[in-house]
Design an enzyme around this catalytic site. Sequence first.
Site, PDB file in Angstrom:
ATOM      1  N   GLY A 172      12.837   6.361  75.459  1.00 44.12           N
ATOM      2  CA  GLY A 172      12.949   6.022  73.795  1.00 44.12           C
ATOM      3  C   GLY A 172      14.372   5.003  73.278  1.00 44.12           C
ATOM      4  O   GLY A 172      14.362   3.772  72.294  1.00 44.12           O
ATOM      5  N   ASP A 231      12.226  14.654  66.240  1.00 44.18           N
ATOM      6  CA  ASP A 231      11.281  15.242  65.490  1.00 44.18           C
ATOM      7  C   ASP A 231      11.014  16.352  65.092  1.00 44.18           C
ATOM      8  O   ASP A 231      11.435  16.895  64.709  1.00 44.18           O
ATOM      9  CB  ASP A 231       9.680  14.551  66.882  1.00 44.18           C
ATOM     10  CG  ASP A 231       8.027  15.244  66.068  1.00 44.18           C
ATOM     11  OD1 ASP A 231       7.780  15.744  64.175  1.00 44.18           O
ATOM     12  OD2 ASP A 231       7.805  14.514  66.401  1.00 44.18           O
TER      13      ASP A 231
HETATM   14  P1  5GP Z   1      10.243  16.774  69.622  1.00 43.31           P
HETATM   15  O1  5GP Z   1      10.677  16.480  71.332  1.00 43.31           O
HETATM   16  O2  5GP Z   1      11.600  15.904  68.700  1.00 43.31           O
HETATM   17  O3  5GP Z   1       8.897  17.017  68.673  1.00 43.31           O
HETATM   18  O4  5GP Z   1      10.188  14.485  69.794  1.00 43.31           O
HETATM   19  C1  5GP Z   1      11.293  13.364  70.246  1.00 43.31           C
HETATM   20  C2  5GP Z   1      10.271  12.717  71.140  1.00 43.31           C
HETATM   21  O5  5GP Z   1       9.210  12.110  71.059  1.00 43.31           O
HETATM   22  C3  5GP Z   1      10.945  11.639  70.930  1.00 43.31           C
HETATM   23  O6  5GP Z   1      12.117  11.249  71.771  1.00 43.31           O
HETATM   24  C4  5GP Z   1       9.873  10.052  71.082  1.00 43.31           C
HETATM   25  O7  5GP Z   1      10.436   9.981  72.510  1.00 43.31           O
HETATM   26  C5  5GP Z   1       8.633  10.897  70.987  1.00 43.31           C
HETATM   27  N1  5GP Z   1       8.251  11.315  69.393  1.00 43.31           N
HETATM   28  C6  5GP Z   1       8.597  11.625  67.946  1.00 43.31           C
HETATM   29  N2  5GP Z   1       7.987  10.934  66.694  1.00 43.31           N
HETATM   30  C7  5GP Z   1       7.843  10.008  67.119  1.00 43.31           C
HETATM   31  C8  5GP Z   1       7.362   8.443  66.501  1.00 43.31           C
HETATM   32  O8  5GP Z   1       6.759   8.310  65.767  1.00 43.31           O
HETATM   33  N3  5GP Z   1       6.996   8.142  67.191  1.00 43.31           N
HETATM   34  C9  5GP Z   1       7.549   7.657  68.736  1.00 43.31           C
HETATM   35  N4  5GP Z   1       6.732   6.042  69.313  1.00 43.31           N
HETATM   36  N5  5GP Z   1       7.674   8.419  69.726  1.00 43.31           N
HETATM   37  C10 5GP Z   1       8.049   9.836  68.507  1.00 43.31           C
HETATM   38 MG    MG Z   2      12.564   9.679  72.581  1.00 41.06          MG
END
Ligand code: 5GP
Ligand code: MG
Length: 181
Positions: free
Chosen positions: A49, A107
Site C-alpha cells: 500500500g 488503523d
Molecule cells: P492495522 O494493522 O493498523 O489494523 O492496519 C494497517 C493495514 O491495513 C494498512 O497497512 C492497510 O494495508 C490496511 N488498511 C487499514 N485500513 C484500510 C483502509 O481503509 N483501506 C485499505 N485499502 N486498507 C486499509
Molecule cells: Mg499497508
Amino acid sequence: MDKTITLLDKQFELFISESEISEAVARIANAVARDYKDEIPIFIGVLNGAFMFVSDFLKSYAHACEVSFVKLSSYRGLTSTGLVKTLLDFPEGIQGRSIVVLEDIVDTGRTVQEIYHLLSGSNVKSFRIATLFFKSQMYKGEYPIDYFGIEIPDRFIVGYGLDYQEQGRNLRHIYQLKQES
Ligand code: 5GP
Ligand code: MG
C-alpha cells in the site's frame, strides 16, 4: 474528476483529492527532514500500500537517505483478518541506523505492533513511524505514531496505493466506500 467509481462489486465516492494528498506528503517530508537532515536515515516502506506514498515522500525529501521495503499482510477485502504475516523482512545491516517506517495507513495498529516486534533485538539507533493516513479512533496500539498526514474516521478507503481486493491502487485521489442505503 469522477466523483463516484466502481471497483468489483462496490461503489466508492471521492474523499480526499490529489492536491490535499500532495500537501500532506510534503508536510510529513518536511517534518521528518527537520529531525533527520543531519544523519542518513533508512526509510522503510510497507508494501504494497505505501509504494506511492514512499515515491512522493522521497521526491519531497531533499537530504541524504536510503530506502528499502518490508511486506506484511493483514487485510483481506474490507476488514482485517487480524493476522499479520511477514512476506519480506527488514534488510540486513540496519544495526546502529535510524529507521523511519513509511506506512500508507495505520488503523488498529496491529501492523505497527508487528513492525516493532520484527525490529526488537536488531539494535537500531532509533525508530519512528510515519503514516500518510491515520484512523486515530481505531488505533489501539501502545506505540506512538510519530508523524501522520491526515486523520480519517473509521471508513474504508482506496486509491493512492490503497486497494480493494488489489484494485484501485492506481487512483490519484482517495475514495471512500459508499454507505449502503
Ligand atoms: P492495522 O494493522 O493498523 O489494523 O492496519 C494497517 C493495514 O491495513 C494498512 O497497512 C492497510 O494495508 C490496511 N488498511 C487499514 N485500513 C484500510 C483502509 O481503509 N483501506 C485499505 N485499502 N486498507 C486499509
Ligand atoms: Mg499497508
